[in-house]
Design a protein around this motif. Structure first.
Motif, PDB file in Angstrom:
ATOM      1  N   HIS A  57      41.477  26.829  49.911  1.00  0.00           N
ATOM      2  CA  HIS A  57      41.218  26.368  48.552  1.00  0.00           C
ATOM      3  C   HIS A  57      39.718  26.115  48.406  1.00  0.00           C
ATOM      4  O   HIS A  57      39.277  24.992  48.147  1.00  0.00           O
ATOM      5  N   GLY A  58      38.947  27.158  48.551  1.00  0.00           N
ATOM      6  CA  GLY A  58      37.494  27.039  48.579  1.00  0.00           C
ATOM      7  C   GLY A  58      36.880  26.336  47.390  1.00  0.00           C
ATOM      8  O   GLY A  58      35.996  25.501  47.543  1.00  0.00           O
ATOM      9  N   ARG A  74      36.552  37.498  55.338  1.00  0.00           N
ATOM     10  CA  ARG A  74      37.983  37.382  55.642  1.00  0.00           C
ATOM     11  C   ARG A  74      38.274  36.121  56.452  1.00  0.00           C
ATOM     12  O   ARG A  74      39.260  35.416  56.209  1.00  0.00           O
ATOM     13  N   ALA A  75      37.403  35.814  57.415  1.00  0.00           N
ATOM     14  CA  ALA A  75      37.588  34.606  58.225  1.00  0.00           C
ATOM     15  C   ALA A  75      37.430  33.341  57.387  1.00  0.00           C
ATOM     16  O   ALA A  75      38.217  32.404  57.505  1.00  0.00           O
ATOM     17  N   ALA A  76      36.413  33.306  56.535  1.00  0.00           N
ATOM     18  CA  ALA A  76      36.177  32.128  55.693  1.00  0.00           C
ATOM     19  C   ALA A  76      37.323  31.940  54.704  1.00  0.00           C
ATOM     20  O   ALA A  76      37.745  30.809  54.445  1.00  0.00           O
ATOM     21  N   ARG A  81      32.670  26.100  48.336  1.00  0.00           N
ATOM     22  CA  ARG A  81      32.832  25.832  46.890  1.00  0.00           C
ATOM     23  C   ARG A  81      32.455  27.036  46.035  1.00  0.00           C
ATOM     24  O   ARG A  81      32.957  27.190  44.929  1.00  0.00           O
ATOM     25  N   HIS A  82      31.572  27.873  46.536  1.00  0.00           N
ATOM     26  CA  HIS A  82      31.209  29.103  45.815  1.00  0.00           C
ATOM     27  C   HIS A  82      32.108  30.268  46.218  1.00  0.00           C
ATOM     28  O   HIS A  82      32.039  31.326  45.596  1.00  0.00           O
ATOM     29  N   MET A 117      38.018  32.620  41.058  1.00  0.00           N
ATOM     30  CA  MET A 117      36.992  33.244  41.868  1.00  0.00           C
ATOM     31  C   MET A 117      37.633  33.709  43.179  1.00  0.00           C
ATOM     32  O   MET A 117      38.586  33.124  43.651  1.00  0.00           O
ATOM     33  N   THR A 118      37.134  34.752  43.738  1.00  0.00           N
ATOM     34  CA  THR A 118      37.613  35.235  45.027  1.00  0.00           C
ATOM     35  C   THR A 118      36.453  35.312  46.005  1.00  0.00           C
ATOM     36  O   THR A 118      35.289  35.459  45.614  1.00  0.00           O
ATOM     37  N   TRP A 119      36.785  35.216  47.259  1.00  0.00           N
ATOM     38  CA  TRP A 119      35.779  35.248  48.309  1.00  0.00           C
ATOM     39  C   TRP A 119      35.056  36.595  48.332  1.00  0.00           C
ATOM     40  O   TRP A 119      35.664  37.647  48.144  1.00  0.00           O
TER      41      TRP A 119
END
Length: 83
Positions: A43-44, A35-37, A71-72, A1-3
């Motif tokens: 490793h979200g 981008r900041a998160a 986590r998402h 998954m990507t942000w």
């Protein structure tokens, strides 16, 4: 998954009545928040802490409420307010 960012519960509900210029500003700022998160939570998906508190962000024509959920790997846009 990507942000990424997304509207919660969905785009029509959150953007209802908001002028297009405000929506564009919100989406630009949401991309900055992503981008900041992404940099803060490298490793979200395996993040084990409490999700950060939600926040508000000001843009030129209003504001919006958001929530970061590592986590998402998502920044959720919850509400838009125009002025």
């Amino acid at each position: 998954m990507t942000w990424a960012w997304e509207y919660e519960p969905d785009e029509p509900y959150v953007t209802e009545g908001a002028p297009p210029v405000l929506i564009a500003q919100v989406e630009d700022r949401a991309a900055e928040l992503v981008r900041a998160a992404e940099a803060l939570y490298l490793h979200g998906e395996t993040y084990e802490g409490i999700s950060p508190q939600g926040g508000t962000a000001l843009v030129a024509n209003g504001m919006f409420v958001y929530q970061i959920v590592p986590r998402h790997e998502r920044v959720y846009i919850l509400q838009i307010t125009a002025w």
